[in-house]
Design an enzyme around this catalytic site. Structure first.
Site, PDB file in Angstrom:
ATOM      1  N   ASP A   1     -30.920   3.609 -19.423  1.00 42.00           N
ATOM      2  CA  ASP A   1     -30.575   5.032 -19.377  1.00 42.00           C
ATOM      3  C   ASP A   1     -29.714   5.463 -20.565  1.00 42.00           C
ATOM      4  O   ASP A   1     -29.296   6.626 -20.647  1.00 42.00           O
ATOM      5  CB  ASP A   1     -29.901   5.391 -18.046  1.00 42.00           C
ATOM      6  N   HIS A   2     -29.465   4.540 -21.484  1.00 43.46           N
ATOM      7  CA  HIS A   2     -28.742   4.860 -22.721  1.00 43.46           C
ATOM      8  C   HIS A   2     -29.570   4.526 -23.965  1.00 43.46           C
ATOM      9  O   HIS A   2     -29.296   5.074 -25.029  1.00 43.46           O
ATOM     10  CB  HIS A   2     -27.419   4.092 -22.776  1.00 43.46           C
TER      11      HIS A   2
ATOM     12  N   HIS B   1     -18.378  -3.552 -19.112  1.00 43.10           N
ATOM     13  CA  HIS B   1     -19.525  -2.964 -18.411  1.00 43.10           C
ATOM     14  C   HIS B   1     -20.774  -3.740 -18.795  1.00 43.10           C
ATOM     15  O   HIS B   1     -21.578  -4.116 -17.940  1.00 43.10           O
ATOM     16  CB  HIS B   1     -19.652  -1.490 -18.782  1.00 43.10           C
TER      17      HIS B   1
ATOM     18  N   HIS C   1     -28.382  -0.722 -21.628  1.00 47.18           N
ATOM     19  CA  HIS C   1     -29.000  -0.237 -20.387  1.00 47.18           C
ATOM     20  C   HIS C   1     -30.024   0.860 -20.682  1.00 47.18           C
ATOM     21  O   HIS C   1     -29.824   1.701 -21.567  1.00 47.18           O
ATOM     22  CB  HIS C   1     -27.931   0.289 -19.421  1.00 47.18           C
TER      23      HIS C   1
ATOM     24  N   HIS D   1     -21.773   9.549 -18.514  1.00 50.78           N
ATOM     25  CA  HIS D   1     -22.294  10.075 -17.249  1.00 50.78           C
ATOM     26  C   HIS D   1     -21.434  11.221 -16.746  1.00 50.78           C
ATOM     27  O   HIS D   1     -20.228  11.276 -17.001  1.00 50.78           O
ATOM     28  CB  HIS D   1     -22.316   8.988 -16.161  1.00 50.78           C
TER      29      HIS D   1
ATOM     30  N   HIS E   1     -24.675   0.826 -25.363  1.00 53.63           N
ATOM     31  CA  HIS E   1     -25.055  -0.434 -24.724  1.00 53.63           C
ATOM     32  C   HIS E   1     -26.535  -0.417 -24.374  1.00 53.63           C
ATOM     33  O   HIS E   1     -27.206   0.601 -24.493  1.00 53.63           O
ATOM     34  CB  HIS E   1     -24.176  -0.735 -23.504  1.00 53.63           C
TER      35      HIS E   1
ATOM     36  N   ASP F   1     -20.194   3.885 -21.127  1.00 55.51           N
ATOM     37  CA  ASP F   1     -19.829   3.586 -19.741  1.00 55.51           C
ATOM     38  C   ASP F   1     -18.552   2.749 -19.669  1.00 55.51           C
ATOM     39  O   ASP F   1     -18.375   1.947 -18.735  1.00 55.51           O
ATOM     40  CB  ASP F   1     -20.979   2.863 -19.036  1.00 55.51           C
TER      41      ASP F   1
END
Length: 282
Positions: free
Chosen positions: A58-59, A110, A56, A173, A54, A134
């Protein structure tokens, strides 16, 4: 097929999947290029593609830099918001990287464009792997930022939950200890939750990852996969599976770590100024 688990940022995982016969590799959620490049050099492999679950940061934040470093690098994902995207994939679409086969599994909730990746090799004795981003965590599930409980229920029961039970789950995570503490609140009598939590705490103390789990294990301790179980329904006060899931997510969102209370004698000492001389010396 070899999976390198790479810890990055505060609690994220990115992965490097290596096709051992050709030494080609595919990255999943390439958030930190520098760290990924270190592993690529150490393993002596060639990066062929990135699979992004996805958008975001941090990905996906490493995509642009890696695309510049590796001309022709293919970047797969289901959301136009993913940086450097070259191939937009759809639910059920299959990809091939040497002997590695990938099935794209669309799991919106998400984020509205979340994609999981199910990987296997034909004629291999090894269990398949699920890169769940996530959507599904060890002992938990992702927050419903852009979706609904109905969507997450479909994701967990009809899409991911029907995969082979020996599937290894590689999530986005490291939040296993917190997830299992919540699972224990939901099912305080569940011995498997207690055992898994003790194991996860030990791994955490040794700074070791808790991934992968297996799908079969998740059904034994992950409350979000146990919405039809009586203790979970009793905790939520609901019986409809979607309502159970909705209530669980709300409870998990509000599940805070208890604040550590300062030692009362120490607080009195501060109040009385007894630490003054020591502080002044510093």
């Amino acid at each position: 097929m070899k999976v390198k688990v790479i810890s990055v940022l505060e609690d994220n995982y990115m992965y490097l999947v290596i096709e051992e016969s050709t030494r080609d590799a595919v990255a999943v959620d390439a958030a930190v290029p520098k760290r990924l490049l270190e592993i690529i050099r150490k393993e002596d492999v060639v990066l062929r593609a990135i699979l992004t679950t996805h958008h975001h940061w941090d990905h996906a934040r490493g995509n642009e830099e890696l695309a510049q470093l590796f001309p022709g690098l293919r970047v797969f994902g289901a959301d136009e918001r993913i940086g450097a995207l070259t191939h937009k994939v759809t639910h059920g679409q299959e990809l091939t990287f040497g002997a590695i086969r990938v099935r794209c599994l669309f799991t919106p909730c998400h984020t509205s464009g979340h994609m999981c990746y199910f990987m296997w090799e034909d004629d291999s004795p090894d269990a398949p792997a699920l890169f769940s981003g996530d959507t599904l965590f060890v002992g938990g599930c992702g927050q419903f930022f852009e979706g609904t409980a109905e969507q997450m229920h479909t994701n967990l029961t009809q899409i991911l939950g029907t995969l082979p039970k020996d599937t290894k789950v590689f999530c986005g995570h490291e939040c296993t200890v917190r997830n299992l503490k919540f699972a224990l609140k939901v099912e305080p009598e569940n011995e498997i939750v207690k055992e898994k939590l003790a194991w996860a705490k030990q791994r955490d103390d040794e700074d070791l990852p808790t991934v992968p789990s297996t799908l079969q294990e998740e059904f034994l301790y992950n409350p979000f996969l146990r919405v039809t179980e009586e203790p979970v329904q009793r905790f939520t006060g609901r019986t409809d599976p979607v309502e159970v899931l909705r209530t669980l997510r709300s409870e998990r969102d509000n599940f805070k770590k208890p604040k550590e209370r300062p030692n009362p004698q120490a607080m009195l000492a501060f109040d009385w100024g007894l630490f003054g001389p020591f502080l002044e010396k510093k």
